[in-house]
Scaffold this motif. Structure first.
Motif, PDB file in Angstrom:
ATOM      1  N   LYS A 115     -83.108 -42.081  26.620  1.00 36.51           N
ATOM      2  CA  LYS A 115     -83.002 -42.607  25.258  1.00 36.51           C
ATOM      3  C   LYS A 115     -81.530 -42.600  24.902  1.00 36.51           C
ATOM      4  N   ILE A 116     -81.044 -43.720  24.415  1.00 37.44           N
ATOM      5  CA  ILE A 116     -79.637 -43.835  24.041  1.00 37.44           C
ATOM      6  C   ILE A 116     -79.579 -44.081  22.531  1.00 37.44           C
ATOM      7  N   PRO A 117     -79.159 -43.084  21.772  1.00 34.84           N
ATOM      8  CA  PRO A 117     -79.077 -43.251  20.316  1.00 34.84           C
ATOM      9  C   PRO A 117     -78.065 -44.332  19.932  1.00 34.84           C
ATOM     10  N   ALA A 118     -78.257 -44.895  18.764  1.00 32.14           N
ATOM     11  CA  ALA A 118     -77.329 -45.907  18.247  1.00 32.14           C
ATOM     12  C   ALA A 118     -75.914 -45.335  18.228  1.00 32.14           C
ATOM     13  N   ASN A 119     -74.957 -46.163  18.570  1.00 33.43           N
ATOM     14  CA  ASN A 119     -73.523 -45.856  18.516  1.00 33.43           C
ATOM     15  C   ASN A 119     -73.043 -44.816  19.532  1.00 33.43           C
ATOM     16  N   LEU A 120     -73.882 -44.442  20.505  1.00 34.93           N
ATOM     17  CA  LEU A 120     -73.430 -43.541  21.565  1.00 34.93           C
ATOM     18  C   LEU A 120     -72.782 -44.377  22.667  1.00 34.93           C
ATOM     19  N   LYS A 121     -71.538 -44.090  22.977  1.00 34.97           N
ATOM     20  CA  LYS A 121     -70.850 -44.834  24.030  1.00 34.97           C
ATOM     21  C   LYS A 121     -71.528 -44.552  25.366  1.00 34.97           C
ATOM     22  N   HIS A 122     -71.772 -45.642  26.118  1.00 31.99           N
ATOM     23  CA  HIS A 122     -72.475 -45.487  27.398  1.00 31.99           C
ATOM     24  C   HIS A 122     -72.157 -46.661  28.319  1.00 31.99           C
ATOM     25  N   LYS A 123     -72.481 -46.465  29.604  1.00 32.03           N
ATOM     26  CA  LYS A 123     -72.409 -47.561  30.567  1.00 32.03           C
ATOM     27  C   LYS A 123     -73.286 -47.216  31.761  1.00 32.03           C
ATOM     28  N   TRP A 124     -73.705 -48.277  32.469  1.00 31.06           N
ATOM     29  CA  TRP A 124     -74.532 -48.157  33.671  1.00 31.06           C
ATOM     30  C   TRP A 124     -73.653 -48.397  34.884  1.00 31.06           C
ATOM     31  N   GLU A 125     -73.896 -47.658  35.973  1.00 30.38           N
ATOM     32  CA  GLU A 125     -73.100 -47.839  37.175  1.00 30.38           C
ATOM     33  C   GLU A 125     -73.984 -47.648  38.405  1.00 30.38           C
ATOM     34  N   ASN A 126     -73.957 -48.641  39.299  1.00 37.38           N
ATOM     35  CA  ASN A 126     -74.717 -48.559  40.548  1.00 37.38           C
ATOM     36  C   ASN A 126     -73.723 -48.302  41.675  1.00 37.38           C
ATOM     37  N   ASN A 127     -73.723 -47.064  42.174  1.00 41.62           N
ATOM     38  CA  ASN A 127     -72.793 -46.685  43.244  1.00 41.62           C
ATOM     39  C   ASN A 127     -73.438 -46.717  44.618  1.00 41.62           C
TER      40      ASN A 127
END
Length: 181
Positions: free
Chosen positions: A153-165
């Motif tokens: 769950k990613i709350p509103a305004n939480l900085k995030h990113k997805w990365e496939n390594n």
């Protein structure tokens, strides 16, 4: 509101209650003839008559004014999904469109790719589940490796990113509210 047929709605609710025209008319204190004319769209009921019908049918008065939902427009066939490709990331919209309060999509992340250079935020709250591969998610200052079946769950305004390594494709099913991309 021009597509709303109040008479059809009265008839629908009457039939849902398994009432005949005469039974509803008697319970509502109007003539069967008047009820028939209302249901066939030949007479417009007063607000007072609508209130009495609503109370008798045990429905909110406003329900007579709600537009019907075109249920066919709610279906999205797998071969008809709206697709968007941004910097090698593929988004397939599972929702029919961006109207309403929620949108769902499938994010495909190719090997050795990330959703952005830096962490980004948005006003929408997000829920995601990994349905194929594995992916690293950055949530603020923390990072987590998510495997198939894991969710976040990613709350509103939480900085995030997805990365496939990894050397395999990662697929993420996510929903966001409000629907923003």
């Amino acid at each position: 509101m021009e597509n709303i047929d109040i008479g059809k709605k009265v008839e629908k609710y009457r039939k849902m209650k398994d009432l005949t025209n005469r039974e509803l008319a008697a319970l509502a204190g109007i003539t069967p003839s008047m009820l028939s004319q209302i249901e066939r769209g030949l007479a417009n009921p007063s607000i007072q008559t609508l209130k009495v019908l609503a109370k008798t049918l045990d429905v909110p008065t406003f329900s007579f004014f709600m537009e019907e939902t075109n249920t066919e427009a709610l279906i999205v066939r797998s071969n008809k999904r709206k697709k968007m490709i941004v910097d090698n990331l593929s988004y397939e919209l599972l929702s029919p469109d961006f109207t309403g309060n929620l949108a769902s999509a499938i994010l495909t992340v190719p090997p050795y790719t990330s959703s952005s250079e830096k962490l980004l935020d948005h006003r929408g709250e997000e829920i995601a589940v990994i349905i194929e591969g594995s992916i690293k998610i950055y949530l603020g200052e923390e990072e987590y490796l998510l495997e198939v079946g894991d969710s976040v769950k990613i709350p509103a305004n939480l900085k995030h990113k997805w990365e496939n390594n990894s050397n395999t494709v990662a697929v993420v099913l996510f929903s966001v509210t409000p629907p923003i991309f």
